[in-house]
Write a protein that holds these residues in place. Structure first.
Motif, short mmCIF file in Angstrom:
data_model
loop_
_atom_site.label_atom_id
_atom_site.label_comp_id
_atom_site.label_asym_id
_atom_site.label_seq_id
_atom_site.Cartn_x
_atom_site.Cartn_y
_atom_site.Cartn_z
N PRO A 40 -3.04 -2.95 -1.25
CA PRO A 40 -2.79 -1.74 -2.03
C PRO A 40 -3.04 -0.44 -1.26
CG PRO A 40 -3.91 -3.33 -3.39
CD PRO A 40 -3.90 -3.90 -2.00
N SER A 323 3.83 -6.01 -2.40
CA SER A 323 2.46 -6.29 -2.83
C SER A 323 2.27 -7.78 -3.06
CB SER A 323 2.16 -5.53 -4.13
OG SER A 323 2.28 -4.13 -3.94
N THR A 332 -1.45 -0.01 -6.20
CA THR A 332 -0.70 0.80 -5.24
C THR A 332 -0.18 2.06 -5.90
OG1 THR A 332 -0.04 -1.12 -3.93
CG2 THR A 332 1.34 0.83 -3.76
#
Length: 591
Positions: A40, A323, A332
């Motif tokens: 992230p 991700s 994120t």
């Protein structure tokens, strides 16, 4: 020389990181989403680096110089879009298992036609967004170093295409994260130096706007494109022989590539249909697009386009697919809001100082170069040259970081969604798309970069925003409804843009809805999707598809052992040949 020394390291580091990404490039997933292993923190830095384009690094301050304080609503919309994305889109999109937005469209609704349509929308957005990046790179480099316009365009195109072709998304991630940190430092430090350098008098003038009517010193203005100016009494220029000569009052047409030196104390001419910086209303905290007299509607139109457009930008959406899971995608988005908020504290400083120190840039339509022109006005010596070089390096980092993401989604639309191919074909698509964009940017020096970027946001808001929101949160959405809504949004927004360029005389608020049509194109696209879908029937597996988007990956998917028959998916022989991760996911949903 200072500018070259500042820009060269940015380009060199970009290429070196691209080379390091070659070893990790084995599959299409590696190329497009970096094997979904980006943390992230790193991802949020990369998203921020990708998102802070020329429109943010240079454009917001330039718009403020030209249009006034109301231009600061643009970064408000840019940042608010990530809050909406955090709440509505980020985690479900990652759980979909898609590689691209067209991938998601086919996975959710099992429609190859919708996939192809979504890929066309990606190409339209990429065109509207990429050309301004290359155009501004050429313009900025020519302003600060005197090189021909095409040099900057070519350098930017070559660096971006080489980096992507070598390292794909993994290289782009590290490049964009590095460039975000670089942009943040190279934007904040010169801003602090400028505030200290200009002194209390200039800072006071920046806080008390006054209309730009006279040149305080002998000023050189280069017109990269032709301009028509209205000349009042008292305009004087310096001839090549060093003498001062008056300009006859009336209309004055300045040809392209002409440099005019205005004498100290000369009256300032005015471009046709444009108010000078600092004119009455400049300090008003609302936008008045094209001086139509409806600032509140114009402000809402820009906010709707930027906020909802951010939620639909394909290169931003693709970032969340990198991700590891939906939770990481949501983190994120949250971290990105924080990073962008820090950056957007500073464009107002450059815009306010630009109105005082470089207001003449609005004569030649070059206000988007105000940021890099300020240090030389504050200090004509070595310090000014150094900070000009640093800001130019930061601007090039902005061009490159955003162009990396945009070029990647364009190549993905061509080689993954329209004409399926492997890793080699993706690399060829990157090089080919970059070449086309450079060729389109070469004659685009006279276009308004902020207008093109705004159009890109509006197209995204009118097409992908309804598709993603309804596709994620409404189980009754059907493939015909999605196709109808995306088509309606695309045609309506592009049609409004084309009409606005014809010079059609439209009064008052109607002019705003042509220049910035998001207030009616977005609701129209949503309504079309809903109405057409209500006349149809969603497939029996729609509920299971929705569950996959909203259930945590760590809890498992309770229907993973059930499959669709191929006939229920409606896949054509064209799409059956694609080795798509999304296809495998869709076939594992319940019947």
């Amino acid at each position: 020389m200072t500018v070259a020394l500042a820009v060269a390291p940015v380009l060199l580091i970009t290429l070196v990181i691209g080379l390091r990404g070659v070893a990790a490039m084995r599959t299409t997933s590696d190329f497009l989403v970096a094997s979904r292993r980006v943390s992230p923190l790193l991802n949020s830095a990369a998203v921020s680096g990708e998102y802070l384009s020329a429109a943010s690094f240079l454009g917001v301050a330039g718009l403020m110089v030209r249009d006034g304080v109301g231009a600061l609503w643009y970064p408000v919309g840019f940042t608010a879009g990530y809050i909406a994305m955090l709440a509505l889109v980020a985690a479900p999109m990652r759980r979909s298992g898609a590689l691209t937005v067209p991938d998601f469209a086919e996975a959710r609704l099992a429609s190859p036609s919708l996939r192809r349509l979504a890929a066309v929308v990606v190409l339209v957005i990429g065109l509207l967004y990429l050309v301004p990046q290359f155009r501004t790179a050429g313009l900025v480099l020519s302003v600060v170093s005197g090189t021909p316009y095409w040099v900057g365009v070519t350098i930017a195109g070559a660096a971006v295409s080489a980096t992507l072709a070598l390292g794909g998304m993994r290289a782009a991630t590290y490049v964009q994260a590095f460039q975000f940190a670089l942009k943040l430092v190279l934007f904040i430090v010169p801003a602090v130096w400028l505030l200290a350098q200009v002194g209390p008098d200039v800072r006071g003038q920046a806080l008390e706007p006054a209309e730009f009517t006279h040149f305080d010193s002998e000023t050189r203005v280069t017109f990269r494109v032709g301009a028509t100016l209205e000349v009042p009494e008292g305009v004087r220029v310096v001839t090549p022989g060093g003498e001062t000569a008056p300009v006859p009052p009336g209309e004055w047409t300045v040809p392209a590539e002409r440099t005019v030196v205005f004498a100290e104390g000369s009256r300032a001419p005015e471009p046709r249909d444009a108010a000078p910086p600092g004119a009455p209303g400049w300090e008003r905290p609302l936008l008045d697009l094209d001086d139509t007299g409806h600032p509140l509607l114009a402000t809402w139109a820009v906010l709707m386009a930027t906020m909802l457009g951010t939620m639909g930008l394909p290169h931003v959406i693709m970032r969340f697919h990198t991700s590891p899971d939906g939770t990481a995608a949501r983190r994120t988005a949250a971290l990105t809001v924080v990073l962008l908020s820090v950056f957007y504290l500073f464009p107002g400083i450059y815009g306010a100082l630009g109105r005082v120190l470089v207001p003449h840039l609005y004569l030649s339509g070059a206000t988007d170069s105000a940021v890099v022109a300020l240090p030389a006005q504050a200090d004509a010596g070595a310090a000014g040259a150094v900070f000009t070089g640093l800001l130019t390096a930061g601007a090039f980092a902005a061009f490159l970081a955003t162009s990396l993401g945009l070029l990647l989604v364009v190549a993905g639309a061509i080689s993954h969604d329209l004409v399926p191919g492997g890793l080699r074909q993706l690399r060829v698509a990157v090089l080919g798309a970059a070449g086309v964009m450079v060729l389109l940017a070469l004659p685009a020096v006279g276009l308004d970069a902020s207008t093109l970027v705004s159009w890109g946001f509006t197209v995204a808001a009118s097409t992908f925003c309804p598709l993603l929101v309804l596709g994620i949160w409404w189980s009754r959405l059907t493939a015909p409804g999605a196709v109808a809504g995306v088509t309606t949004g695309l045609l309506a927004s592009c049609g409004a843009f084309l009409l606005s360029t014809t010079g059609l005389a439209v009064p008052g608020w109607l002019a705003i809805l042509l220049v910035q049509p998001a207030p009616w194109t977005v609701p129209l696209a949503f309504a079309t999707m809903v109405v057409v879908s209500l006349f149809g029937r969603p497939p029996p597996w729609a509920t299971a598809a929705m569950l996959r988007l909203h259930l945590s990956e760590h809890r498992g998917f309770p229907f993973a052992d059930r499959t669709f028959p191929a006939r229920d998916l409606g896949h054509s022989s064209w799409s059956a040949r694609r080795s798509s991760a999304v296809r495998r996911i869709t076939r594992r949903l319940v019947r």
